[in-house]
Design an enzyme around this catalytic site. Structure first.
Site, PDB file in Angstrom:
ATOM      1  N   ASP A 130       0.801  -1.134   0.176  1.00 45.01           N
ATOM      2  CA  ASP A 130       0.040   0.232   0.251  1.00 45.01           C
ATOM      3  C   ASP A 130       0.663   1.410   0.143  1.00 45.01           C
ATOM      4  O   ASP A 130       1.997   1.488   0.335  1.00 45.01           O
ATOM      5  CB  ASP A 130      -0.866   0.113   1.165  1.00 45.01           C
ATOM      6  CG  ASP A 130      -0.277  -0.145   2.588  1.00 45.01           C
ATOM      7  OD1 ASP A 130       0.616  -1.080   2.641  1.00 45.01           O
ATOM      8  OD2 ASP A 130      -0.922   0.279   3.599  1.00 45.01           O
ATOM      9  N   GLU A 144      -0.773  -2.332   5.236  1.00 42.68           N
ATOM     10  CA  GLU A 144       0.086  -2.193   6.186  1.00 42.68           C
ATOM     11  C   GLU A 144       0.029  -0.976   6.830  1.00 42.68           C
ATOM     12  O   GLU A 144       0.143  -0.694   8.108  1.00 42.68           O
ATOM     13  CB  GLU A 144       1.566  -2.413   5.975  1.00 42.68           C
ATOM     14  CG  GLU A 144       2.736  -2.551   6.859  1.00 42.68           C
ATOM     15  CD  GLU A 144       2.818  -1.407   7.676  1.00 42.68           C
ATOM     16  OE1 GLU A 144       3.198  -1.410   8.936  1.00 42.68           O
ATOM     17  OE2 GLU A 144       2.944  -0.230   7.228  1.00 42.68           O
TER      18      GLU A 144
HETATM   19 ZN   LIG Z   1       4.896   3.328   6.318  1.00 43.78          ZN
HETATM   20 ZN   LIG Z   2       6.382   0.958   5.431  1.00 46.71          ZN
END
Ligand SMILES: [Zn+2]
Ligand SMILES: [Zn+2]
Length: 392
Positions: free
Chosen positions: A81, A139
């Site tokens: 991401d 994440e």
């Molecule tokens: Zn980051």
């Molecule tokens: Zn990262």
């Protein structure tokens, strides 16, 4: 021998690996929206003839490279991401999506792991067991790693160890850092409100002034790391937002704030919010005011298994030279959802340097940028870890 082969193969594939990074960098996607990124990953894996599952925990992709015979399974993980940041770096592969940018290096994590897939795919008949390639969503937002584990990414075949890398701006190019034990902290978010009698700014004695109470509470929160917790325990309490009032002559009725707690110690994740609430209770109680307080635990800390730390250290030493690997590197109070893997299987997380000319490169900002050549370190390190773990 094998290291030379890994170096040769990764150099052969370097243009393709860099091209993948550029494509992903041009089209950054936020957590759980990594559709084009996942599609690209699946296409690359398919072109290599690697068995692939898509749609795991939404946009997650899992590839499996079986070796020549039965053996253990090693998981290599990349996050996919990007961030809601407007890129301000002038590179040929600059983000084409307004307000979206790969400002943490996850474009490189994906490209580096696909590079390792290209290399390991050609080395299939040199190892026993399996390499599981995990490309996870979100994440930066809500921990896609946890959802991928829930959807069985550690099973079928059962995973024996997990490894992940993060391109790291505080570390110079060509350097690698990791440490056994606590490596990255656990974040706990908190929110509070103070409710008190407001009134005219000229008559504060007729109010309970929640702004003054909030100022005291925020100051007092810093006595938690310094006076309530053993000083040998690293703890951060950060109030990152505070809102209350509008006019110069009005004392408001409510002040609200929020922030983050960081620690490596699971028990302290309960103790610190309790201490914060005690402070709010005491300060507001003394003034006839009230409060609300809420906290939410996010990712677990990243705790490196000592043996897996050794595997990763030795693998990277082969790739960049032992002098360039610091295996007692300072832990970070930053957080990473890679910590979820470590709760289930022995794991190690590694920082791969991208800082240039001795200047640290801050992540999560519009000028974040690093050189393609660092992709080679990632690809080689991941490939070497996989073959070394499966051989050991
Ligand atoms: Zn980051
Ligand atoms: Zn990262």
């Amino acid at each position: 021998m094998l290291t030379e082969r890994i170096k040769e193969l990764s150099s052969e594939h370097f243009a393709a690996i860099a091209d993948i990074r550029h494509k992903i960098h041009r089209h950054p996607e936020l957590g759980d929206e990594e559709y084009a990124t996942a599609k690209l990953i699946a296409e690359v894996l398919a072109s290599l003839g690697i068995e692939t599952r898509t749609g795991v925990a939404g946009t997650g992709v899992v590839g499996l490279i079986p070796g020549r015979g039965p053996g253990r399974t090693v998981l290599l993980r990349a996050d996919m991401d990007a961030l809601p940041i407007q890129e301000e770096v002038d590179v040929a592969f600059k983000s084409t999506v307004p307000g979206r940018m790969h400002a943490c290096g996850h474009d490189g994590h994906v490209a580096g792991l696909l590079g390792a897939a290209m290399v390991l795919n050609e080395l299939r008949d040199t190892f026993d067991g399996n390499v599981k390639l995990v490309f996870q969503p979100a994440e930066e937002t809500d921990g896609g790693a946890a959802r991928m584990i829930q959807e069985g990414v550690l099973e079928d075949p059962k995973v024996d160890a997990a490894f992940g890398c993060h391109l790291w701006g505080q570390l110079a190019e060509g350097k690698v850092q990791l440490c056994p034990g606590p490596m990255m902290a656990s974040p706990t978010a908190f929110w509070f409100k103070i409710f008190a009698k407001g009134g005219h700014g000229a008559y504060p004695h007729l109010t309970a002034d929640p702004i003054l109470l909030a100022a005291q509470a925020i100051t007092f929160f810093q006595s938690i790391p310094s006076r309530r917790i053993n000083p040998l325990e690293p703890v951060v309490v950060t109030v990152s937002a505070i809102h209350g009032g509008e006019a110069t002559n009005v004392i408001p009725e409510v002040v609200e704030g929020k922030g983050t707690i960081r620690t490596f110690n699971e028990a302290l994740r309960d103790v610190i919010p309790m201490e914060m609430e005690n402070i709010l209770k005491g300060i507001t109680g003394a003034q006839g005011a009230t409060y609300s307080f809420e906290s939410r635990k996010s990712y677990p800390p990243v705790i490196n298994d000592p043996r897996m730390t050794g595997v990763a250290r030795d693998a990277f030493a082969k790739v960049v030279g032992a002098d360039n690997v610091d295996a007692s590197g300072a832990p970070s109070m930053g957080a990473e959802d890679f910590g979820y893997f470590g709760k289930w299987v022995p794991s190690a997380f590694v920082f791969v340097g991208i800082g240039r000319d001795g200047v640290p490169m801050a992540h999560h900002q519009p000028h974040f940028q690093w050189e393609d050549k660092n992709l080679l370190v990632l690809t080689r390190g991941l490939a070497q870890i996989a073959v070394d773990f499966l051989a050991g």
